[in-house]
Motif scaffolding. Structure first.
Motif, PDB file in Angstrom:
ATOM      1  N   UNK A 141     -23.092  45.221 129.918  1.00 44.12           N
ATOM      2  CA  UNK A 141     -23.726  45.793 130.717  1.00 44.12           C
ATOM      3  C   UNK A 141     -23.260  45.660 132.261  1.00 44.12           C
ATOM      4  N   UNK A 142     -22.370  46.395 132.914  1.00 41.63           N
ATOM      5  CA  UNK A 142     -21.808  46.167 134.002  1.00 41.63           C
ATOM      6  C   UNK A 142     -22.207  47.036 135.116  1.00 41.63           C
ATOM      7  N   UNK A 143     -22.197  46.523 136.325  1.00 38.10           N
ATOM      8  CA  UNK A 143     -22.196  47.327 137.658  1.00 38.10           C
ATOM      9  C   UNK A 143     -23.326  47.927 137.681  1.00 38.10           C
ATOM     10  N   UNK A 144     -24.541  47.312 137.637  1.00 36.39           N
ATOM     11  CA  UNK A 144     -25.798  47.905 137.865  1.00 36.39           C
ATOM     12  C   UNK A 144     -26.173  48.456 139.181  1.00 36.39           C
ATOM     13  N   UNK A 145     -25.725  47.751 140.179  1.00 38.62           N
ATOM     14  CA  UNK A 145     -25.712  48.001 141.503  1.00 38.62           C
ATOM     15  C   UNK A 145     -25.286  49.514 141.573  1.00 38.62           C
ATOM     16  N   UNK A 146     -24.434  49.961 140.748  1.00 39.75           N
ATOM     17  CA  UNK A 146     -23.758  51.478 141.036  1.00 39.75           C
ATOM     18  C   UNK A 146     -24.728  52.648 140.493  1.00 39.75           C
ATOM     19  N   UNK A 147     -25.798  52.026 139.642  1.00 39.38           N
ATOM     20  CA  UNK A 147     -26.593  53.122 139.222  1.00 39.38           C
ATOM     21  C   UNK A 147     -27.408  53.900 140.336  1.00 39.38           C
ATOM     22  N   UNK A 148     -27.728  55.025 140.130  1.00 41.24           N
ATOM     23  CA  UNK A 148     -28.396  55.883 141.170  1.00 41.24           C
ATOM     24  C   UNK A 148     -29.860  55.223 141.385  1.00 41.24           C
ATOM     25  N   UNK A 149     -30.135  55.466 142.705  1.00 41.09           N
ATOM     26  CA  UNK A 149     -31.552  55.075 142.884  1.00 41.09           C
ATOM     27  C   UNK A 149     -32.511  56.296 142.676  1.00 41.09           C
ATOM     28  N   UNK A 150     -33.807  55.938 142.446  1.00 47.06           N
ATOM     29  CA  UNK A 150     -34.727  56.932 142.104  1.00 47.06           C
ATOM     30  C   UNK A 150     -34.831  58.049 143.208  1.00 47.06           C
ATOM     31  N   UNK A 151     -34.680  59.146 142.888  1.00 47.54           N
ATOM     32  CA  UNK A 151     -35.059  60.326 143.941  1.00 47.54           C
ATOM     33  C   UNK A 151     -35.358  61.550 143.203  1.00 47.54           C
ATOM     34  N   UNK A 152     -36.515  62.192 143.759  1.00 47.34           N
ATOM     35  CA  UNK A 152     -36.909  63.408 143.050  1.00 47.34           C
ATOM     36  C   UNK A 152     -36.789  64.622 144.037  1.00 47.34           C
ATOM     37  N   UNK A 153     -36.121  64.347 145.261  1.00 50.20           N
ATOM     38  CA  UNK A 153     -35.690  65.452 145.933  1.00 50.20           C
ATOM     39  C   UNK A 153     -34.532  66.132 145.400  1.00 50.20           C
ATOM     40  N   UNK A 190     -48.775  62.085 146.424  1.00 43.22           N
ATOM     41  CA  UNK A 190     -48.500  61.958 145.172  1.00 43.22           C
ATOM     42  C   UNK A 190     -47.200  61.653 144.859  1.00 43.22           C
ATOM     43  N   UNK A 191     -46.368  62.880 145.342  1.00 48.08           N
ATOM     44  CA  UNK A 191     -44.732  62.617 145.256  1.00 48.08           C
ATOM     45  C   UNK A 191     -43.927  61.485 145.800  1.00 48.08           C
ATOM     46  N   UNK A 192     -44.735  60.757 146.954  1.00 47.38           N
ATOM     47  CA  UNK A 192     -44.275  59.515 147.529  1.00 47.38           C
ATOM     48  C   UNK A 192     -44.578  58.502 146.419  1.00 47.38           C
ATOM     49  N   UNK A 193     -45.714  58.591 145.771  1.00 45.18           N
ATOM     50  CA  UNK A 193     -46.020  57.451 144.982  1.00 45.18           C
ATOM     51  C   UNK A 193     -45.260  57.602 143.667  1.00 45.18           C
ATOM     52  N   UNK A 194     -44.783  58.653 143.343  1.00 40.43           N
ATOM     53  CA  UNK A 194     -44.049  59.198 141.943  1.00 40.43           C
ATOM     54  C   UNK A 194     -42.514  58.551 142.466  1.00 40.43           C
ATOM     55  N   UNK A 195     -42.362  58.526 143.623  1.00 45.74           N
ATOM     56  CA  UNK A 195     -40.792  58.326 144.082  1.00 45.74           C
ATOM     57  C   UNK A 195     -40.980  56.770 143.930  1.00 45.74           C
ATOM     58  N   UNK A 196     -41.947  56.092 144.731  1.00 49.66           N
ATOM     59  CA  UNK A 196     -42.008  54.457 144.465  1.00 49.66           C
ATOM     60  C   UNK A 196     -41.935  54.007 143.080  1.00 49.66           C
ATOM     61  N   UNK A 197     -42.634  54.861 142.162  1.00 47.01           N
ATOM     62  CA  UNK A 197     -42.904  54.403 140.622  1.00 47.01           C
ATOM     63  C   UNK A 197     -41.447  54.550 140.329  1.00 47.01           C
ATOM     64  N   UNK A 198     -40.905  55.761 140.421  1.00 43.18           N
ATOM     65  CA  UNK A 198     -39.533  55.721 139.763  1.00 43.18           C
ATOM     66  C   UNK A 198     -38.417  54.612 140.257  1.00 43.18           C
TER      67      UNK A 198
END
Length: 539
Positions: free
Chosen positions: A1-13, A137-145
Protein backbone atom coordinates in the motif's frame (compact mmCIF):
# COMPACT_ATOMS: atom_id res chain seq x y z
CA UNK A 1 0.00 0.00 0.00
CA UNK A 2 1.85 3.08 -1.19
CA UNK A 3 1.38 6.84 -1.66
CA UNK A 4 -1.71 7.30 0.50
CA UNK A 5 -1.25 11.07 0.40
CA UNK A 6 -1.96 10.99 -3.34
CA UNK A 7 -5.47 9.68 -2.78
CA UNK A 8 -8.13 12.34 -3.57
CA UNK A 9 -9.77 14.18 -0.70
CA UNK A 10 -13.48 13.79 -0.13
CA UNK A 11 -15.45 16.34 -2.17
CA UNK A 12 -19.12 16.16 -3.07
CA UNK A 13 -19.05 19.19 -5.41
CA UNK A 14 -19.11 18.61 -9.16
CA UNK A 15 -18.14 21.00 -11.93
CA UNK A 16 -20.95 22.52 -14.02
CA UNK A 17 -20.76 21.05 -17.50
CA UNK A 18 -22.80 22.77 -20.21
CA UNK A 19 -24.76 20.27 -22.32
CA UNK A 20 -23.68 20.27 -25.94
CA UNK A 21 -27.27 19.82 -27.32
CA UNK A 22 -28.96 23.02 -28.55
CA UNK A 23 -32.57 23.88 -27.61
CA UNK A 24 -35.28 25.14 -30.02
CA UNK A 25 -37.17 28.42 -29.62
CA UNK A 26 -40.58 28.07 -27.89
CA UNK A 27 -42.34 30.26 -30.51
CA UNK A 28 -44.34 28.12 -32.99
CA UNK A 29 -43.82 30.65 -35.77
CA UNK A 30 -40.07 30.10 -35.82
CA UNK A 31 -38.81 27.49 -38.20
CA UNK A 32 -36.95 25.50 -35.53
CA UNK A 33 -34.68 28.41 -34.69
CA UNK A 34 -32.09 27.77 -31.99
CA UNK A 35 -32.85 29.42 -28.64
CA UNK A 36 -30.22 31.87 -27.40
CA UNK A 37 -31.81 33.12 -24.17
CA UNK A 38 -34.48 32.29 -21.62
CA UNK A 39 -36.97 34.69 -19.98
CA UNK A 40 -37.41 33.78 -16.32
CA UNK A 41 -40.68 35.75 -16.03
CA UNK A 42 -42.26 34.41 -19.24
CA UNK A 43 -40.71 30.95 -18.86
CA UNK A 44 -39.92 30.95 -22.60
CA UNK A 45 -36.87 30.07 -24.67
CA UNK A 46 -36.26 32.62 -27.41
CA UNK A 47 -34.22 32.92 -30.59
CA UNK A 48 -32.42 36.13 -31.65
CA UNK A 49 -35.46 37.59 -33.39
CA UNK A 50 -37.86 36.99 -30.52
CA UNK A 51 -35.31 38.22 -28.02
CA UNK A 52 -35.25 41.62 -29.80
CA UNK A 53 -39.06 41.80 -29.91
CA UNK A 54 -39.30 40.71 -26.26
CA UNK A 55 -36.80 43.43 -25.25
CA UNK A 56 -38.90 46.11 -26.96
CA UNK A 57 -42.10 45.01 -25.21
CA UNK A 58 -40.87 44.01 -21.74
CA UNK A 59 -37.72 46.07 -21.50
CA UNK A 60 -35.83 45.58 -18.29
CA UNK A 61 -38.89 44.43 -16.35
CA UNK A 62 -38.27 40.79 -17.26
CA UNK A 63 -35.16 38.82 -16.36
CA UNK A 64 -33.47 37.05 -19.26
CA UNK A 65 -30.49 34.72 -19.00
CA UNK A 66 -28.26 33.05 -21.65
CA UNK A 67 -29.57 29.74 -22.84
CA UNK A 68 -26.30 28.08 -21.64
CA UNK A 69 -27.09 29.17 -18.08
CA UNK A 70 -30.59 27.77 -18.37
CA UNK A 71 -29.27 24.48 -19.68
CA UNK A 72 -27.12 23.96 -16.59
CA UNK A 73 -30.09 23.71 -14.22
CA UNK A 74 -33.37 24.00 -16.13
CA UNK A 75 -35.36 22.67 -13.17
CA UNK A 76 -34.81 25.75 -11.05
CA UNK A 77 -36.32 28.04 -13.69
CA UNK A 78 -39.45 26.00 -14.17
CA UNK A 79 -42.55 27.76 -12.85
CA UNK A 80 -45.07 25.92 -10.72
CA UNK A 81 -48.64 26.71 -11.79
CA UNK A 82 -51.73 26.70 -9.61
CA UNK A 83 -53.96 23.74 -10.44
CA UNK A 84 -57.12 25.76 -9.75
CA UNK A 85 -56.41 29.13 -11.37
CA UNK A 86 -53.41 28.45 -13.64
CA UNK A 87 -51.45 31.30 -12.12
CA UNK A 88 -47.92 31.08 -10.86
CA UNK A 89 -47.56 29.56 -7.41
CA UNK A 90 -46.10 32.19 -5.10
CA UNK A 91 -46.51 30.70 -1.61
CA UNK A 92 -46.35 27.35 0.16
CA UNK A 93 -47.82 26.36 3.55
CA UNK A 94 -45.07 25.44 6.04
CA UNK A 95 -47.29 22.84 7.66
CA UNK A 96 -49.04 20.91 4.88
CA UNK A 97 -47.08 22.04 1.77
CA UNK A 98 -50.29 23.43 0.23
CA UNK A 99 -49.59 25.97 -2.58
CA UNK A 100 -51.29 29.30 -3.42
CA UNK A 101 -51.27 31.83 -6.27
CA UNK A 102 -52.50 35.45 -6.21
CA UNK A 103 -56.11 34.43 -6.84
CA UNK A 104 -56.20 31.70 -4.17
CA UNK A 105 -58.05 32.42 -0.94
CA UNK A 106 -57.04 29.91 1.72
CA UNK A 107 -58.18 31.90 4.75
CA UNK A 108 -61.28 29.79 5.30
CA UNK A 109 -59.60 26.47 4.67
CA UNK A 110 -58.39 24.21 7.48
CA UNK A 111 -54.83 22.96 7.45
CA UNK A 112 -54.51 19.19 7.49
CA UNK A 113 -51.35 19.33 9.62
CA UNK A 114 -52.08 22.21 12.00
CA UNK A 115 -55.23 23.20 13.94
CA UNK A 116 -54.16 26.86 13.72
CA UNK A 117 -54.59 26.96 9.95
CA UNK A 118 -52.22 27.57 7.09
CA UNK A 119 -48.92 29.39 7.54
CA UNK A 120 -47.79 30.55 4.11
CA UNK A 121 -44.21 31.41 3.18
CA UNK A 122 -43.04 32.92 -0.09
CA UNK A 123 -41.18 30.66 -2.50
CA UNK A 124 -38.06 32.84 -2.34
CA UNK A 125 -37.96 32.67 1.46
CA UNK A 126 -38.62 28.94 1.41
CA UNK A 127 -35.92 28.48 -1.22
CA UNK A 128 -33.36 30.24 0.94
CA UNK A 129 -34.42 28.21 3.97
CA UNK A 130 -34.16 24.88 2.13
CA UNK A 131 -30.85 25.83 0.54
CA UNK A 132 -29.42 26.84 3.92
CA UNK A 133 -30.68 23.62 5.51
CA UNK A 134 -29.13 21.40 2.86
CA UNK A 135 -25.94 23.44 2.69
CA UNK A 136 -25.47 22.59 6.36
CA UNK A 137 -26.26 18.90 5.74
CA UNK A 138 -23.89 18.77 2.78
CA UNK A 139 -21.16 20.39 4.83
CA UNK A 140 -21.60 17.71 7.49
CA UNK A 141 -21.59 15.01 4.82
CA UNK A 142 -18.42 16.48 3.32
CA UNK A 143 -16.73 16.46 6.73
CA UNK A 144 -17.82 12.86 7.28
CA UNK A 145 -16.48 11.84 3.87
CA UNK A 146 -13.16 13.49 4.68
CA UNK A 147 -13.15 11.66 8.01
CA UNK A 148 -13.87 8.35 6.25
CA UNK A 149 -11.04 8.97 3.79
CA UNK A 150 -8.66 9.67 6.68
CA UNK A 151 -9.88 6.54 8.44
CA UNK A 152 -9.38 4.57 5.25
CA UNK A 153 -5.78 5.78 5.07
CA UNK A 154 -5.26 4.96 8.74
CA UNK A 155 -6.59 1.42 8.26
CA UNK A 156 -4.19 0.79 5.39
CA UNK A 157 -1.35 2.31 7.42
CA UNK A 158 -2.21 -0.01 10.30
CA UNK A 159 -2.23 -2.94 7.88
CA UNK A 160 1.21 -1.87 6.62
CA UNK A 161 2.52 -1.68 10.19
CA UNK A 162 1.02 -5.08 11.01
CA UNK A 163 2.57 -6.58 7.88
CA UNK A 164 5.96 -5.26 8.99
CA UNK A 165 5.33 -6.58 12.51
CA UNK A 166 4.27 -9.98 11.14
CA UNK A 167 7.42 -10.10 9.02
CA UNK A 168 9.48 -9.36 12.15
CA UNK A 169 7.68 -12.10 14.05
CA UNK A 170 8.24 -14.57 11.24
CA UNK A 171 11.94 -13.67 11.27
CA UNK A 172 11.97 -14.08 15.06
CA UNK A 173 10.28 -17.51 14.81
CA UNK A 174 12.70 -18.60 12.11
CA UNK A 175 15.63 -17.37 14.20
CA UNK A 176 14.36 -19.20 17.29
CA UNK A 177 13.72 -22.27 15.17
CA UNK A 178 17.27 -22.16 13.82
CA UNK A 179 18.67 -21.60 17.32
CA UNK A 180 16.70 -24.52 18.72
CA UNK A 181 17.62 -26.73 15.77
CA UNK A 182 21.28 -25.87 16.38
CA UNK A 183 20.83 -26.49 20.10
CA UNK A 184 19.16 -29.85 19.39
CA UNK A 185 21.94 -30.71 16.94
CA UNK A 186 24.62 -29.89 19.50
CA UNK A 187 22.80 -31.80 22.24
CA UNK A 188 22.24 -34.77 19.95
CA UNK A 189 25.92 -34.83 18.98
CA UNK A 190 26.90 -34.77 22.65
CA UNK A 191 24.45 -37.54 23.45
CA UNK A 192 25.56 -39.59 20.44
CA UNK A 193 29.18 -39.29 21.58
CA UNK A 194 28.18 -40.38 25.07
CA UNK A 195 26.31 -43.36 23.64
CA UNK A 196 29.30 -44.22 21.40
CA UNK A 197 31.57 -43.98 24.44
CA UNK A 198 29.19 -46.19 26.37
CA UNK A 199 29.14 -48.64 23.45
CA UNK A 200 32.95 -48.76 23.32
CA UNK A 201 33.15 -49.31 27.06
CA UNK A 202 30.50 -51.98 26.86
CA UNK A 203 32.39 -53.71 24.03
CA UNK A 204 35.57 -53.73 26.12
CA UNK A 205 33.63 -55.21 29.03
CA UNK A 206 32.12 -57.90 26.79
CA UNK A 207 35.52 -58.78 25.31
CA UNK A 208 37.04 -59.06 28.78
CA UNK A 209 34.05 -61.07 29.93
CA UNK A 210 34.37 -63.34 26.89
CA UNK A 211 38.08 -63.92 27.57
CA UNK A 212 37.36 -64.87 31.16
CA UNK A 213 34.42 -67.00 30.07
CA UNK A 214 36.51 -68.93 27.52
CA UNK A 215 39.21 -69.53 30.14
CA UNK A 216 36.64 -70.91 32.56
CA UNK A 217 35.17 -73.03 29.79
CA UNK A 218 38.62 -74.43 28.93
CA UNK A 219 39.36 -75.25 32.60
CA UNK A 220 35.98 -76.92 32.98
CA UNK A 221 36.52 -79.00 29.82
CA UNK A 222 39.97 -80.07 31.08
CA UNK A 223 38.52 -80.94 34.47
CA UNK A 224 35.76 -83.02 32.86
CA UNK A 225 38.30 -84.83 30.68
CA UNK A 226 40.53 -85.62 33.68
CA UNK A 227 37.56 -86.94 35.69
CA UNK A 228 36.44 -89.20 32.84
CA UNK A 229 40.00 -90.53 32.41
CA UNK A 230 40.29 -91.01 36.19
CA UNK A 231 37.03 -92.94 36.24
CA UNK A 232 38.16 -95.20 33.36
CA UNK A 233 41.75 -95.91 34.37
CA UNK A 234 41.99 -95.64 38.17
CA UNK A 235 41.65 -98.54 40.57
CA UNK A 236 38.84 -98.43 43.00
CA UNK A 237 41.26 -97.91 45.87
CA UNK A 238 42.66 -94.85 44.07
CA UNK A 239 39.16 -93.62 43.49
CA UNK A 240 38.45 -93.84 47.15
CA UNK A 241 41.59 -91.93 48.00
CA UNK A 242 41.15 -89.25 45.29
CA UNK A 243 37.38 -88.98 45.45
CA UNK A 244 37.21 -85.72 47.46
CA UNK A 245 40.03 -84.09 45.47
CA UNK A 246 38.38 -84.83 42.12
CA UNK A 247 34.98 -83.74 43.45
CA UNK A 248 36.30 -80.36 44.66
CA UNK A 249 38.12 -79.72 41.38
CA UNK A 250 35.04 -80.48 39.31
CA UNK A 251 32.71 -78.41 41.55
CA UNK A 252 35.05 -75.40 41.58
CA UNK A 253 35.32 -75.35 37.79
CA UNK A 254 31.55 -75.80 37.43
CA UNK A 255 30.76 -72.82 39.70
CA UNK A 256 30.85 -70.15 36.90
CA UNK A 257 28.83 -66.96 37.51
CA UNK A 258 27.05 -65.59 34.40
CA UNK A 259 26.67 -61.79 34.59
CA UNK A 260 26.65 -60.48 31.03
CA UNK A 261 26.85 -56.65 30.68
CA UNK A 262 24.40 -56.76 27.74
CA UNK A 263 21.57 -57.58 30.12
CA UNK A 264 21.81 -54.07 31.66
CA UNK A 265 19.96 -51.27 29.84
CA UNK A 266 22.08 -48.11 29.65
CA UNK A 267 20.68 -44.99 31.34
CA UNK A 268 21.86 -42.97 28.34
CA UNK A 269 19.27 -44.69 26.14
CA UNK A 270 16.53 -43.53 28.54
CA UNK A 271 17.84 -39.97 28.70
CA UNK A 272 18.05 -39.78 24.90
CA UNK A 273 14.27 -40.17 24.71
CA UNK A 274 13.94 -36.69 26.21
CA UNK A 275 15.73 -35.24 23.20
CA UNK A 276 13.20 -36.85 20.86
CA UNK A 277 10.30 -35.00 22.45
CA UNK A 278 8.96 -32.08 20.37
CA UNK A 279 10.58 -28.87 21.66
CA UNK A 280 8.59 -25.75 22.49
CA UNK A 281 9.08 -22.71 20.24
CA UNK A 282 9.86 -20.21 22.97
CA UNK A 283 11.49 -16.80 22.60
CA UNK A 284 14.32 -16.02 25.00
CA UNK A 285 13.97 -12.76 27.01
CA UNK A 286 16.41 -10.22 25.56
CA UNK A 287 15.88 -6.83 27.22
CA UNK A 288 13.91 -4.80 29.78
CA UNK A 289 11.95 -1.59 29.18
CA UNK A 290 11.29 0.59 32.24
CA UNK A 291 7.55 1.21 32.78
CA UNK A 292 7.12 3.02 36.10
CA UNK A 293 8.20 3.31 39.74
CA UNK A 294 5.77 3.40 42.68
CA UNK A 295 6.58 4.63 46.19
CA UNK A 296 5.64 2.42 49.17
CA UNK A 297 6.64 4.88 51.95
CA UNK A 298 8.54 2.09 53.75
CA UNK A 299 11.03 -0.64 52.92
CA UNK A 300 9.72 -2.84 50.09
CA UNK A 301 11.07 -6.39 50.45
CA UNK A 302 8.93 -8.61 48.25
CA UNK A 303 6.53 -8.56 45.26
CA UNK A 304 4.07 -11.18 44.01
CA UNK A 305 1.58 -10.98 41.13
CA UNK A 306 -1.96 -12.27 41.60
CA UNK A 307 -3.64 -12.63 38.20
CA UNK A 308 -3.35 -9.82 35.65
CA UNK A 309 -4.50 -6.88 37.73
CA UNK A 310 -2.97 -7.13 41.21
CA UNK A 311 0.57 -6.95 42.58
CA UNK A 312 1.01 -7.56 46.31
CA UNK A 313 3.99 -5.96 48.06
CA UNK A 314 5.56 -7.02 51.36
CA UNK A 315 6.69 -3.85 53.13
CA UNK A 316 8.03 -2.69 56.45
CA UNK A 317 4.61 -1.39 57.48
CA UNK A 318 2.43 -4.14 55.99
CA UNK A 319 1.14 -5.63 52.76
CA UNK A 320 0.14 -3.21 50.01
CA UNK A 321 -1.44 -3.81 46.63
CA UNK A 322 -0.92 -2.23 43.22
CA UNK A 323 -4.14 -2.40 41.19
CA UNK A 324 -4.25 -2.03 37.42
CA UNK A 325 -7.63 -0.80 36.14
CA UNK A 326 -9.26 -1.16 32.73
CA UNK A 327 -7.46 2.00 31.58
CA UNK A 328 -4.11 0.37 32.50
CA UNK A 329 -3.72 3.05 35.21
CA UNK A 330 -1.81 1.65 38.19
CA UNK A 331 -2.86 2.73 41.68
CA UNK A 332 -1.36 1.84 45.07
CA UNK A 333 -4.00 0.92 47.65
CA UNK A 334 -3.68 1.45 51.38
CA UNK A 335 -2.00 -1.37 53.30
CA UNK A 336 -4.26 -4.38 53.79
CA UNK A 337 -2.19 -6.01 56.56
CA UNK A 338 -0.49 -3.98 59.30
CA UNK A 339 2.57 -6.19 59.90
CA UNK A 340 6.28 -6.20 59.05
CA UNK A 341 6.23 -8.54 56.02
CA UNK A 342 9.57 -9.61 54.54
CA UNK A 343 8.08 -12.07 52.03
CA UNK A 344 4.73 -12.20 50.22
CA UNK A 345 3.97 -15.10 47.85
CA UNK A 346 0.92 -16.03 45.76
CA UNK A 347 -0.07 -19.56 44.68
CA UNK A 348 -3.42 -20.34 42.98
CA UNK A 349 -4.49 -16.76 43.84
CA UNK A 350 -4.00 -17.44 47.58
CA UNK A 351 -1.69 -14.97 49.34
CA UNK A 352 0.92 -16.20 51.85
CA UNK A 353 3.03 -13.85 54.00
CA UNK A 354 6.09 -14.21 56.22
CA UNK A 355 5.86 -11.90 59.24
CA UNK A 356 8.95 -10.69 61.11
CA UNK A 357 8.01 -10.34 64.79
CA UNK A 358 11.37 -9.74 66.39
CA UNK A 359 12.65 -13.13 67.61
CA UNK A 360 9.97 -15.10 65.78
CA UNK A 361 9.01 -15.59 62.14
CA UNK A 362 5.40 -16.58 61.36
CA UNK A 363 3.92 -17.75 58.07
CA UNK A 364 0.26 -16.92 57.44
CA UNK A 365 -2.21 -17.99 54.76
CA UNK A 366 -4.53 -15.12 53.87
CA UNK A 367 -8.23 -15.89 53.47
CA UNK A 368 -10.72 -14.54 50.91
CA UNK A 369 -10.19 -11.10 52.41
CA UNK A 370 -6.46 -10.50 52.47
CA UNK A 371 -6.75 -8.64 55.78
CA UNK A 372 -7.92 -11.91 57.41
CA UNK A 373 -5.31 -14.60 57.91
CA UNK A 374 -4.65 -18.04 59.36
CA UNK A 375 -1.37 -19.04 61.00
CA UNK A 376 0.37 -22.05 59.40
CA UNK A 377 3.63 -22.30 61.35
CA UNK A 378 6.37 -20.26 63.05
CA UNK A 379 10.01 -20.64 64.07
CA UNK A 380 12.46 -18.80 66.31
CA UNK A 381 15.09 -16.55 64.80
CA UNK A 382 17.59 -14.42 66.71
CA UNK A 383 19.41 -12.67 63.84
CA UNK A 384 18.67 -9.46 61.99
CA UNK A 385 18.72 -10.65 58.37
CA UNK A 386 15.38 -10.85 56.58
CA UNK A 387 13.88 -14.27 56.04
CA UNK A 388 12.36 -15.28 52.67
CA UNK A 389 9.72 -17.87 51.73
CA UNK A 390 8.44 -19.76 48.68
CA UNK A 391 5.15 -21.57 47.98
CA UNK A 392 4.63 -24.61 45.74
CA UNK A 393 1.91 -27.15 45.03
CA UNK A 394 2.81 -29.37 48.03
CA UNK A 395 4.89 -27.25 50.37
CA UNK A 396 5.64 -23.82 51.72
CA UNK A 397 9.24 -23.31 52.76
CA UNK A 398 10.97 -20.52 54.69
CA UNK A 399 14.63 -19.75 55.33
CA UNK A 400 15.98 -19.72 58.89
CA UNK A 401 19.08 -17.53 58.41
CA UNK A 402 20.39 -18.42 61.88
CA UNK A 403 21.32 -21.92 60.78
CA UNK A 404 21.09 -21.62 57.00
CA UNK A 405 18.40 -24.28 57.01
CA UNK A 406 14.93 -24.56 55.53
CA UNK A 407 11.68 -24.92 57.46
CA UNK A 408 9.34 -26.99 55.29
CA UNK A 409 5.56 -27.09 55.84
CA UNK A 410 3.57 -29.89 54.19
CA UNK A 411 0.09 -28.81 53.07
CA UNK A 412 -1.20 -32.39 53.29
CA UNK A 413 0.11 -33.47 56.69
CA UNK A 414 0.11 -29.97 58.26
CA UNK A 415 3.54 -30.81 59.69
CA UNK A 416 6.90 -29.06 59.48
CA UNK A 417 10.39 -30.49 59.03
CA UNK A 418 13.91 -29.12 58.79
CA UNK A 419 15.96 -29.54 55.60
CA UNK A 420 19.64 -28.79 55.17
CA UNK A 421 20.50 -27.49 51.67
CA UNK A 422 23.97 -27.89 50.15
CA UNK A 423 24.37 -24.09 50.07
CA UNK A 424 23.42 -21.34 52.51
CA UNK A 425 20.26 -19.97 50.82
CA UNK A 426 19.28 -16.32 50.56
CA UNK A 427 16.17 -16.69 48.37
CA UNK A 428 13.85 -19.50 47.25
CA UNK A 429 11.39 -20.15 44.45
CA UNK A 430 9.19 -23.12 43.57
CA UNK A 431 8.86 -24.09 39.89
CA UNK A 432 5.46 -25.29 38.57
CA UNK A 433 6.58 -28.95 38.62
CA UNK A 434 7.37 -28.73 42.34
CA UNK A 435 11.17 -28.42 42.06
CA UNK A 436 12.76 -25.88 44.39
CA UNK A 437 15.29 -23.23 43.40
CA UNK A 438 17.72 -22.19 46.15
CA UNK A 439 19.91 -19.15 45.58
CA UNK A 440 23.10 -18.44 47.52
CA UNK A 441 24.61 -14.95 47.56
CA UNK A 442 27.80 -16.15 49.25
CA UNK A 443 28.70 -18.75 46.62
CA UNK A 444 26.84 -17.06 43.73
CA UNK A 445 25.19 -20.37 42.86
CA UNK A 446 21.65 -21.34 41.93
CA UNK A 447 20.61 -24.94 42.60
CA UNK A 448 17.54 -26.72 41.30
CA UNK A 449 16.60 -29.52 43.64
CA UNK A 450 13.77 -31.96 44.26
CA UNK A 451 12.16 -32.75 47.60
CA UNK A 452 12.19 -36.54 47.93
CA UNK A 453 11.87 -38.64 51.10
CA UNK A 454 12.28 -35.53 53.29
CA UNK A 455 15.58 -34.70 51.58
CA UNK A 456 16.80 -32.32 48.87
CA UNK A 457 18.13 -34.00 45.72
CA UNK A 458 20.20 -31.75 43.47
CA UNK A 459 19.20 -31.76 39.78
CA UNK A 460 21.61 -29.12 38.50
CA UNK A 461 23.75 -26.19 39.65
CA UNK A 462 24.25 -22.89 37.81
CA UNK A 463 27.41 -21.10 38.92
CA UNK A 464 28.92 -17.67 38.34
CA UNK A 465 25.92 -15.50 39.25
CA UNK A 466 27.91 -12.51 40.48
CA UNK A 467 26.22 -10.43 43.21
CA UNK A 468 22.99 -12.48 42.92
CA UNK A 469 20.00 -11.34 45.03
CA UNK A 470 16.62 -12.98 44.33
CA UNK A 471 15.02 -15.44 41.91
CA UNK A 472 11.73 -16.10 40.06
CA UNK A 473 10.55 -17.82 36.83
CA UNK A 474 8.10 -17.13 33.98
CA UNK A 475 5.46 -19.33 32.34
CA UNK A 476 7.96 -20.51 29.70
CA UNK A 477 10.25 -21.94 32.36
CA UNK A 478 12.97 -19.27 32.05
CA UNK A 479 14.54 -18.36 35.41
CA UNK A 480 15.26 -14.72 36.34
CA UNK A 481 17.95 -13.93 38.93
CA UNK A 482 18.35 -10.32 40.09
CA UNK A 483 21.71 -8.91 41.13
CA UNK A 484 23.37 -5.93 42.77
CA UNK A 485 25.03 -4.87 39.51
CA UNK A 486 21.80 -3.74 37.74
CA UNK A 487 21.65 -6.99 35.79
CA UNK A 488 19.08 -9.77 35.46
CA UNK A 489 20.48 -13.23 34.68
CA UNK A 490 18.29 -15.37 32.37
CA UNK A 491 18.76 -19.11 32.95
CA UNK A 492 17.20 -21.94 30.98
CA UNK A 493 15.09 -24.67 32.67
CA UNK A 494 18.11 -26.96 32.19
CA UNK A 495 20.36 -24.62 34.20
CA UNK A 496 22.28 -22.99 31.34
CA UNK A 497 23.08 -19.29 31.37
CA UNK A 498 21.12 -17.80 28.43
CA UNK A 499 21.58 -14.04 28.72
CA UNK A 500 22.55 -11.17 31.01
CA UNK A 501 20.11 -8.24 30.76
CA UNK A 502 21.23 -4.85 32.08
CA UNK A 503 19.08 -1.78 32.76
CA UNK A 504 20.10 1.40 34.59
CA UNK A 505 16.66 1.66 36.20
CA UNK A 506 17.18 -1.58 38.13
CA UNK A 507 17.81 -0.94 41.84
CA UNK A 508 21.20 -1.52 43.47
CA UNK A 509 19.70 -4.19 45.72
CA UNK A 510 16.55 -6.10 44.78
CA UNK A 511 13.89 -7.65 46.97
CA UNK A 512 11.96 -10.78 45.98
CA UNK A 513 11.08 -10.25 42.30
CA UNK A 514 7.97 -11.51 40.50
CA UNK A 515 6.91 -11.79 36.84
CA UNK A 516 3.41 -11.63 35.36
CA UNK A 517 3.21 -14.29 32.65
CA UNK A 518 6.23 -13.51 30.52
CA UNK A 519 5.68 -9.78 29.95
CA UNK A 520 5.99 -7.72 33.16
CA UNK A 521 8.65 -7.89 35.88
CA UNK A 522 8.20 -6.33 39.33
CA UNK A 523 11.43 -5.45 41.19
CA UNK A 524 11.24 -4.16 44.81
CA UNK A 525 14.04 -1.75 45.69
CA UNK A 526 14.64 -3.21 49.19
CA UNK A 527 15.12 -0.22 51.48
CA UNK A 528 14.54 2.16 48.59
CA UNK A 529 10.86 2.30 49.57
CA UNK A 530 9.53 1.63 46.08
CA UNK A 531 8.85 -1.00 43.44
CA UNK A 532 9.85 -0.73 39.76
CA UNK A 533 7.93 -2.30 36.87
CA UNK A 534 9.60 -3.41 33.65
CA UNK A 535 8.32 -4.75 30.33
CA UNK A 536 10.16 -7.94 29.30
CA UNK A 537 11.04 -7.93 25.59
CA UNK A 538 11.54 -11.16 23.65
CA UNK A 539 12.76 -9.93 20.24
Amino acid sequence: MEKFDELPKADIKTEDVVPSTSLPCDCHECDEQVAVCYCVDCALKMCDAHQQAHSLLAGEKHQTIPISTYQLHPGIYKKALCEQHGGEVLEVCDNCSCTACLRCDRSEESCEESPCGHTFTSLNTLKKKINAEFDNLLEQASEKLTELCILDKQIWNVLDEEEVECAKRIQMIERIRDEQIEMIREESEKLKEQIYEYQRGLTDQVELYNTELMAKKERLEESCSEVRKWLRESHVTEKVEQRQQMTDELVNNTDVKVDCPLTRTPALIHSSNQLLQQPKLVATPTSLTFISEHSTNSGCYSAAYAGNDKLFLGCGDGVKCLNKGASEEIKLTARVINLLVTSVRVYNNIVYILHDNGNERTVYQCLSEVSKREKLFSFNYLGKAASEAAVGKDYIVAINPDEGKLVLYNFTTKLTMILTPSIRPFDLHFLPDGDLLTLSVSSNNLIRCRIEDDQLTTIWTCEGLDEACTVTSDIDGFIYVSSRIKTIYIISPEGDMMKEISNNNLPDFCGQISIRGRKELAVPTWGGKSVCLFKVNHY
